[in-house]
Write an enzyme that holds these catalytic residues in place. Structure first.
Site, mmCIF file in Angstrom:
data_model
loop_
_atom_site.group_PDB
_atom_site.id
_atom_site.type_symbol
_atom_site.label_atom_id
_atom_site.label_comp_id
_atom_site.label_asym_id
_atom_site.label_seq_id
_atom_site.Cartn_x
_atom_site.Cartn_y
_atom_site.Cartn_z
ATOM 1 C CG ASP A 90 -2.001 -0.945 1.217
ATOM 2 O OD1 ASP A 90 -2.005 -1.797 0.314
ATOM 3 O OD2 ASP A 90 -2.875 -0.866 2.096
ATOM 4 C CG ASP A 91 0.174 3.800 2.503
ATOM 5 O OD1 ASP A 91 -0.985 3.552 2.145
ATOM 6 O OD2 ASP A 91 0.503 3.943 3.690
ATOM 7 C CG HIS A 138 -3.741 7.091 3.299
ATOM 8 N ND1 HIS A 138 -4.042 6.921 4.627
ATOM 9 C CD2 HIS A 138 -3.298 5.897 2.863
ATOM 10 C CE1 HIS A 138 -3.777 5.675 4.973
ATOM 11 N NE2 HIS A 138 -3.332 5.033 3.926
ATOM 12 C CG HIS A 165 2.278 0.106 4.358
ATOM 13 N ND1 HIS A 165 2.060 -0.820 5.341
ATOM 14 C CD2 HIS A 165 1.134 0.826 4.237
ATOM 15 C CE1 HIS A 165 0.831 -0.654 5.818
ATOM 16 N NE2 HIS A 165 0.252 0.332 5.165
#
Ligand code: NI
Length: 491
Positions: A298-299, A353, A440
């Site tokens: 993620d991210d 986010h 992440h």
């Protein structure tokens, strides 16, 4: 390793200032006004005393009608440096004078006081001075406090810039670390202004000034900049370890350079996934009967960590799923294109986010639109959506036009930032068949863990699949828009 200190220029301090000001305003003579200012300047922002590690503090009171200055700045035994410091102080005073006493008399702010205090550090030949400017105006309960941070060369007194100290990569590291600290903080995380990611984006100049100590890099944020005024001005101290590899004095590891050259290689970064790569992907032979696990990141994307993860996937000819955030997709479209080119599943993790449970349907649609545009520019269409923090509700599910996917194994990599801990948390799960592992794509430690994890899983007989492959192979289902594929689904 990360050392964190929050500093709040406290409300008590503000009260002292306000009380002090009324004393000044009522004082009969100029001399008593000067005495009052001196008292205030002596008492205000006492916490600075411990951080004045360079030179000796000088205090100057300039009382003028209608503005006054109570200044504190360091004096050293270096004439050139002292001249640069005084020049910086004059600049701050001039800008205060211009703002409180502009040419147009109707715009003047009478009876305003500038208090200037500072913290100072020296490490090797680099001197850092962070002045905190506090403005108090008679009759107004609002005080402003802003930072003015300078780096000077100890010998020549020359003003230094971030590029005299860091490689460009430090901005991304600073942005990631500061955003993480703010969003994970139980107090600040809840009151952060909504546009903090824009302000803290690496290219927005917010990390161009900082103070440097033997073991930390300190960033300063003005009152009202990131948080409501009651939280005051902020000071965030990060360990120098966060910036390992980004100091000009650090050795450059050979590998990341090769990586970036490689990632720059695709000739049509905005084009669709090439035929060649698509056929390469289709040569993967998968079996519904064999154990399978989906790695997810993620991210991202991050030009360093994500590329390092992609290097591992490419080496072993395996795939993963990336839940990328739109604002970073816009920054690093070539990394997103590479994810797709290697046959990985590329999905959305929102534009910046936000917690989607706090958004209205209209706000969600706006976010979806903005994110879709960012992905379109990278030449990739996201196949699924992972809500930030895994937070979803009926509105989110009714509004998101993609399958909604969370996870079943949380590595907590964002917290530990340690490859061994990440590997340990995955090994502790035991049987991983059918599971979706959350990591992440922005941490070096996660890339490092991936390097060991991929061969280990292959050795154990797992097929590495994308989340969509897992849904279709294991559950015989085509992922459907608005449906939640969550913890219990991936057991
Ligand atoms: Ni996230």
């Amino acid at each position: 390793m990360k050392k964190r200190h929050w500093f709040i220029c406290c409300t008590i301090c503000t009260l002292i200032l306000l009380l002090g000001f009324s004393t000044i305003a009522q004082a009969a003579s100029t001399q008593s006004k000067i005495n009052a200012l001196t008292t205030d300047a002596n008492t205000y922002c006492q916490p600075f005393a411990d951080r004045q590690t360079l030179g000796t503090p000088v205090q100057k009171i300039l009382y003028g009608e209608p503005a006054a200055y109570a200044l504190q700045y360091p004096q050293t035994d270096h004439a050139a440096l002292d001249e640069s410091i005084r020049h910086a102080v004059r600049q701050i005073c001039n800008s205060f004078a211009q703002q409180t006493h502009p040419a147009d008399p109707s715009e003047r702010i009478p009876n305003s006081v500038l208090y200037l205090s500072y913290e100072s550090y020296r490490t090797e030949n680099i001197c850092s001075i962070s002045f905190q400017e506090t403005r108090v105006t008679e009759g107004s309960s609002i005080t402003f406090s802003n930072w003015h941070t300078y780096l000077f060369d100890w010998e020549s007194g020359a003003v230094l810039s971030s590029s005299d100290i860091f490689r460009d990569s430090y901005r991304q590291k600073a942005a990631d670390a500061v955003i993480l600290d703010l969003t994970e903080d139980p107090v600040y995380g809840r009151v952060l202004f909504g546009d903090y990611r824009t302000l803290l984006a690496p290219e927005n100049g917010r990390f161009d000034t900082f103070a440097l100590t033997d073991d930390a890099v300190i960033f300063y944020f003005d009152k009202y900049e990131l948080l409501p005024g009651s939280y005051g001005a902020l000071r965030l101290e990060l360990s120098r370890d966060v910036f390992a590899g980004s100091f000009l004095t650090d050795e450059v590891p050979a590998l990341p350079q090769e990586t970036s050259a490689e990632s720059a290689a695709p000739e049509e970064p905005n084009g669709p996934v090439s035929e060649e790569n698509a056929s390469e992907t289709s040569t993967r032979v998968l079996s519904a009967d064999k154990p399978m696990v989906a790695l997810t990141y993620d991210d991202g994307p991050s030009p360093t960590a994500t590329n390092a993860i992609l290097d591992v996937l490419e080496e072993y000819a395996v795939v993963a799923t990336f839940y990328d955030v739109g604002y970073r997709v816009a920054q690093y479209p070539e990394v997103v294109a590479r994810e797709a080119a290697l046959g990985c599943e590329v999905a959305s993790h929102s534009y910046d986010h936000k917690d989607f449970c706090q958004l209205t349907a209209a706000q969600i649609r706006e976010d979806v639109q903005k994110t879709a545009e960012a992905f379109a520019k990278a030449g990739v269409q996201p196949t699924a959506f992972r809500p930030p923090y895994g937070n979803t509700n009926a509105t989110v599910q009714a509004t998101i036009p993609l399958p909604i996917v969370t996870w079943s194994v949380d590595t907590m990599d964002w917290k530990t930032r340690n490859a061994d801990s990440i590997l340990q948390s995955i090994r502790a799960e035991g049987n991983l068949d059918g599971k979706v592992i959350l990591m992440h794509g922005i941490y070096d430690a996660t890339a490092e863990a991936t390097e060991q994890l991929v061969p280990e899983l292959l050795q154990q007989g797992y097929q590495l699949v994308t989340v969509s492959e897992l849904i279709s192979l294991r559950h015989g289902e085509t992922p459907a828009a608005g449906k939640l594929y969550g913890y219990s689904y991936f057991q």
